[in-house]
Design a protein around this motif. Structure first.
Motif, PDB file in Angstrom:
ATOM      1  N   GLY A   1      -8.036 -13.241   0.909  1.00  0.00           N
ATOM      2  CA  GLY A   1      -7.560 -12.764  -0.593  1.00  0.00           C
ATOM      3  C   GLY A   1      -6.491 -12.055   0.174  1.00  0.00           C
ATOM      4  N   VAL A   2      -5.812 -11.671   1.188  1.00  0.00           N
ATOM      5  CA  VAL A   2      -4.592 -11.493   1.730  1.00  0.00           C
ATOM      6  C   VAL A   2      -3.795 -11.866   1.039  1.00  0.00           C
ATOM      7  CG1 VAL A   2      -3.276 -10.869   3.322  1.00  0.00           C
ATOM      8  CG2 VAL A   2      -5.407  -9.858   2.994  1.00  0.00           C
ATOM      9  N   THR A   3      -2.742 -12.196   0.155  1.00  0.00           N
ATOM     10  CA  THR A   3      -1.770 -13.879  -0.407  1.00  0.00           C
ATOM     11  C   THR A   3      -0.206 -12.811   0.299  1.00  0.00           C
ATOM     12  OG1 THR A   3      -1.162 -12.649  -1.864  1.00  0.00           O
ATOM     13  CG2 THR A   3      -2.791 -13.758  -2.415  1.00  0.00           C
ATOM     14  N   SER A   4      -0.120 -12.164   0.983  1.00  0.00           N
ATOM     15  CA  SER A   4       1.165 -11.558   1.776  1.00  0.00           C
ATOM     16  C   SER A   4       1.116 -10.672   2.330  1.00  0.00           C
ATOM     17  CB  SER A   4       2.206 -10.210   0.490  1.00  0.00           C
ATOM     18  OG  SER A   4       1.353  -9.667   0.266  1.00  0.00           O
ATOM     19  N   VAL A   5       2.484 -10.326   3.963  1.00  0.00           N
ATOM     20  CA  VAL A   5       2.458  -9.569   4.528  1.00  0.00           C
ATOM     21  C   VAL A   5       3.199  -8.920   4.966  1.00  0.00           C
ATOM     22  CG1 VAL A   5       2.370  -9.717   7.277  1.00  0.00           C
ATOM     23  CG2 VAL A   5       0.993 -11.097   6.279  1.00  0.00           C
ATOM     24  N   VAL A   6       3.250  -7.155   4.426  1.00  0.00           N
ATOM     25  CA  VAL A   6       4.778  -7.319   4.719  1.00  0.00           C
ATOM     26  C   VAL A   6       4.450  -5.730   6.212  1.00  0.00           C
ATOM     27  CG1 VAL A   6       3.196  -4.639   4.150  1.00  0.00           C
ATOM     28  CG2 VAL A   6       5.850  -4.511   3.848  1.00  0.00           C
ATOM     29  N   ILE A   7       6.046  -6.108   6.578  1.00  0.00           N
ATOM     30  CA  ILE A   7       6.171  -5.589   8.111  1.00  0.00           C
ATOM     31  C   ILE A   7       6.618  -3.848   7.447  1.00  0.00           C
ATOM     32  CG2 ILE A   7       7.060  -5.725  10.104  1.00  0.00           C
ATOM     33  CD1 ILE A   7       6.180  -9.132   9.843  1.00  0.00           C
ATOM     34  N   LEU A   8       5.777  -3.492   8.692  1.00  0.00           N
ATOM     35  CA  LEU A   8       6.867  -1.582   8.334  1.00  0.00           C
ATOM     36  C   LEU A   8       7.977  -0.885   9.279  1.00  0.00           C
ATOM     37  CD1 LEU A   8       3.696  -0.044   6.316  1.00  0.00           C
ATOM     38  CD2 LEU A   8       5.692  -1.009   5.217  1.00  0.00           C
TER      39      LEU A   8
ATOM     40  N   CYS B   1       7.265   1.751   1.665  1.00  0.00           N
ATOM     41  CA  CYS B   1       5.954   0.994   1.410  1.00  0.00           C
ATOM     42  C   CYS B   1       6.724   0.365  -0.608  1.00  0.00           C
ATOM     43  CB  CYS B   1       4.619   1.114   0.895  1.00  0.00           C
ATOM     44  SG  CYS B   1       3.424   0.850   0.484  1.00  0.00           S
ATOM     45  N   PRO B   2       6.442  -1.043  -0.478  1.00  0.00           N
ATOM     46  CA  PRO B   2       6.652  -1.466  -1.934  1.00  0.00           C
ATOM     47  C   PRO B   2       5.731  -1.272  -2.574  1.00  0.00           C
ATOM     48  CG  PRO B   2       7.598  -3.331  -0.079  1.00  0.00           C
ATOM     49  CD  PRO B   2       6.069  -2.275   0.371  1.00  0.00           C
ATOM     50  N   ALA B   3       5.883  -1.469  -4.196  1.00  0.00           N
ATOM     51  CA  ALA B   3       5.350  -0.748  -5.099  1.00  0.00           C
ATOM     52  C   ALA B   3       4.050  -1.575  -5.342  1.00  0.00           C
ATOM     53  CB  ALA B   3       5.833  -0.548  -6.801  1.00  0.00           C
ATOM     54  N   TRP B   4       4.294  -2.962  -5.171  1.00  0.00           N
ATOM     55  CA  TRP B   4       3.920  -4.060  -5.026  1.00  0.00           C
ATOM     56  C   TRP B   4       2.029  -4.718  -3.909  1.00  0.00           C
ATOM     57  CZ3 TRP B   4       3.953  -7.083  -1.019  1.00  0.00           C
ATOM     58  CH2 TRP B   4       5.460  -7.255  -0.072  1.00  0.00           C
ATOM     59  N   VAL B   5       2.428  -3.735  -3.030  1.00  0.00           N
ATOM     60  CA  VAL B   5       1.588  -3.910  -1.830  1.00  0.00           C
ATOM     61  C   VAL B   5       0.382  -2.832  -2.774  1.00  0.00           C
ATOM     62  CG1 VAL B   5       1.131  -2.108  -0.278  1.00  0.00           C
ATOM     63  CG2 VAL B   5       3.129  -3.023   0.120  1.00  0.00           C
ATOM     64  N   SER B   6      -0.638  -3.972  -2.556  1.00  0.00           N
ATOM     65  CA  SER B   6      -2.359  -3.518  -2.277  1.00  0.00           C
ATOM     66  C   SER B   6      -2.978  -4.347  -2.012  1.00  0.00           C
ATOM     67  CB  SER B   6      -2.286  -4.692  -4.328  1.00  0.00           C
ATOM     68  OG  SER B   6      -2.225  -5.794  -3.938  1.00  0.00           O
ATOM     69  N   ALA B   7      -4.088  -4.199  -2.186  1.00  0.00           N
ATOM     70  CA  ALA B   7      -5.410  -4.796  -1.049  1.00  0.00           C
ATOM     71  C   ALA B   7      -5.268  -6.370  -1.461  1.00  0.00           C
ATOM     72  CB  ALA B   7      -6.739  -4.693  -2.285  1.00  0.00           C
ATOM     73  N   SER B   8      -4.095  -7.278  -1.722  1.00  0.00           N
ATOM     74  CA  SER B   8      -3.985  -8.108  -1.614  1.00  0.00           C
ATOM     75  C   SER B   8      -3.178  -8.509  -0.135  1.00  0.00           C
ATOM     76  CB  SER B   8      -3.191  -9.255  -2.760  1.00  0.00           C
ATOM     77  OG  SER B   8      -2.634  -8.607  -3.226  1.00  0.00           O
TER      78      SER B   8
ATOM     79  N   VAL C   1       5.023   5.673   9.730  1.00  0.00           N
ATOM     80  CA  VAL C   1       4.117   6.687   9.129  1.00  0.00           C
ATOM     81  C   VAL C   1       3.496   6.994   7.938  1.00  0.00           C
ATOM     82  CG1 VAL C   1       1.926   8.246   9.992  1.00  0.00           C
ATOM     83  CG2 VAL C   1       3.766   7.231  12.077  1.00  0.00           C
ATOM     84  N   GLU C   2       4.696   7.457   7.343  1.00  0.00           N
ATOM     85  CA  GLU C   2       4.445   7.710   5.785  1.00  0.00           C
ATOM     86  C   GLU C   2       4.553   6.635   4.989  1.00  0.00           C
ATOM     87  OE1 GLU C   2       7.623  10.018   4.513  1.00  0.00           O
ATOM     88  OE2 GLU C   2       7.246  11.768   5.732  1.00  0.00           O
ATOM     89  N   ALA C   3       5.418   5.482   5.484  1.00  0.00           N
ATOM     90  CA  ALA C   3       5.144   3.937   4.634  1.00  0.00           C
ATOM     91  C   ALA C   3       3.666   2.970   4.926  1.00  0.00           C
ATOM     92  CB  ALA C   3       6.090   3.071   4.607  1.00  0.00           C
ATOM     93  N   ALA C   4       2.965   3.463   6.108  1.00  0.00           N
ATOM     94  CA  ALA C   4       1.496   3.090   6.801  1.00  0.00           C
ATOM     95  C   ALA C   4       0.188   3.517   5.872  1.00  0.00           C
ATOM     96  CB  ALA C   4       1.629   2.628   8.132  1.00  0.00           C
ATOM     97  N   ASP C   5       0.888   5.014   5.813  1.00  0.00           N
ATOM     98  CA  ASP C   5       0.043   5.746   4.391  1.00  0.00           C
ATOM     99  C   ASP C   5       0.070   5.158   3.263  1.00  0.00           C
ATOM    100  OD1 ASP C   5      -2.646   7.743   4.790  1.00  0.00           O
ATOM    101  OD2 ASP C   5      -1.165   9.452   4.502  1.00  0.00           O
ATOM    102  N   ALA C   6       0.729   5.005   2.891  1.00  0.00           N
ATOM    103  CA  ALA C   6       0.905   4.598   1.366  1.00  0.00           C
ATOM    104  C   ALA C   6      -0.171   3.167   1.098  1.00  0.00           C
ATOM    105  CB  ALA C   6       1.921   5.091   1.453  1.00  0.00           C
ATOM    106  N   ALA C   7       0.727   2.506   1.994  1.00  0.00           N
ATOM    107  CA  ALA C   7      -0.038   0.976   2.260  1.00  0.00           C
ATOM    108  C   ALA C   7      -1.691   1.037   2.059  1.00  0.00           C
ATOM    109  CB  ALA C   7       0.387   0.012   3.551  1.00  0.00           C
ATOM    110  N   ARG C   8      -2.121   1.791   3.369  1.00  0.00           N
ATOM    111  CA  ARG C   8      -3.253   2.345   3.442  1.00  0.00           C
ATOM    112  C   ARG C   8      -3.915   3.153   1.943  1.00  0.00           C
ATOM    113  NH1 ARG C   8      -7.065   6.364   4.222  1.00  0.00           N
ATOM    114  NH2 ARG C   8      -4.828   7.994   4.712  1.00  0.00           N
ATOM    115  N   LEU C   9      -3.531   3.786   1.340  1.00  0.00           N
ATOM    116  CA  LEU C   9      -3.820   4.259   0.303  1.00  0.00           C
ATOM    117  C   LEU C   9      -4.044   3.095  -0.245  1.00  0.00           C
ATOM    118  CD1 LEU C   9      -2.777   7.538   0.595  1.00  0.00           C
ATOM    119  CD2 LEU C   9      -4.636   7.387   0.906  1.00  0.00           C
TER     120      LEU C   9
END
Length: 316
Positions: A35-42, A73-80, A96-104
């Motif tokens: 179900g992952v449709t994109s990858v973000v590199i932080l 962390c872009p607004a479009w980041v989600s479980a996908s 670290v903050e961006a990674a935490d935002a992506a995780r949340l």
């Protein structure tokens, strides 16, 4: 001839790249990516340059979009979305903050770091970490941001052939290093650059990212003012460079970074530039494929910066 710390560090570069690739290949606990449709590199600094370069390397072969966003962390980041956080030291708070935002936001997260705050956070979150050797020399920096991501993307099925690509790039760099340590172009560039502006030009994604690294290394470590421009495509580009040349006390040195994936239509502008500048150096990337050619151009730039440092120490 180059000697000292740089020489010692680059001799180990191919093995360090292979070690980083192995660490990514052996990493346990990778997240499920159904179900992952994109990858973000932080990542910021060298990791941001590495992320941008990854976009260029993967854009023609990846099964999903690969996007580098720095410490955001872009607004479009989600479980996908798969989030890969890269920080060599681990102490970049924004990453670290961006990674935490992506995780949340529900995104599966993988960290690439030597430890620090990112390593601590990743362990507390229970996400996998690719270890990076904190003692690796400066020449491995960009490779540490690119190589493990490529291997992970292959393991997760988003790209193919990257493990072989990394191995071939490391082999090629090993061959290149021995000649580079006595390379006449490196020595000549280091002789003419002091007191002048380095006008580093390139075209295409690979060239752009290599030029960014050149400017960073020359300015920060080599003590030379450097700016990045696109490879001249015609009279207008050449004259823009000439104005910069004329506005500085000792003029500019034109450095043209060339590689196999350049867009067409450059021959005329390059020929004009050769005629209009007194000091012109054309660096042709060696190796097969964009990763090998990017790392090759980066290695030459690092060698020039190292030669500038050594020359300054001798003169001082």
């Amino acid at each position: 001839m180059l000697s000292g710390e740089f020489t010692e560090s680059v001799r180990h570069l191919p093995d360090q790249l292979r070690d980083i690739a192995v660490a990514a290949a052996d990493l346990d606990g990778l997240p499920a990516v159904d179900g992952v449709t994109s990858v973000v590199i932080l990542g910021t600094g060298g990791a941001r340059v590495g992320g941008d370069a990854l976009e260029a390397i993967c854009e023609l072969t990846a099964q999903v979009p690969i996007v580098a966003t720095g410490a955001r962390c872009p607004a479009w980041v989600s479980a996908s979305t798969l989030a890969i956080a890269v920080s060599r030291s681990g102490n970049d708070g924004g990453v670290v903050e961006a990674a935490d935002a992506a995780r949340l936001a529900g995104a599966p997260v993988i960290a690439i770091t030597s430890g620090g705050a990112l390593g601590d956070a990743a362990h507390s979150w229970g996400v996998p970490v690719v270890p990076v050797d904190p003692a690796a020399g400066p020449a491995v920096g960009l490779g540490a941001s690119i190589v493990p991501v490529l291997v992970l993307l292959e393991r997760l099925g988003f790209v193919s052939g990257m493990t072989r690509t990394v191995s071939e790039a490391a082999d090629r760099l090993g061959q290149r290093i021995e000649g580079l340590l006595i390379d006449e172009t490196v020595r000549q560039l280091a002789e003419v650059l002091p007191g002048r502006v380095a006008l580093v030009t390139a075209a295409g994604s690979i060239g752009k990212h290599a030029a960014r690294r050149w400017v960073q290394e020359l300015d920060r470590f080599g003590g030379v003012s450097a700016v990045r421009r696109r490879l001249p495509m015609g009279q207008t580009d050449v004259e823009t460079g000439r104005r910069l040349h004329s506005s500085t006390a000792n003029g500019a040195v034109l450095v043209m970074l060339r590689h196999a994936d350049e867009p067409p239509g450059l021959d005329g502008g390059v020929a004009l530039a050769r005629d209009r500048f007194e000091h012109v150096f054309e660096i042709q990337a060696q190796g097969e494929g964009p990763l090998a050619q990017l790392l090759d151009l980066v290695l030459v730039g690092d060698a020039v910066a190292a030669q500038l440092i050594e020359d300054a120490e001798v003169a001082g």
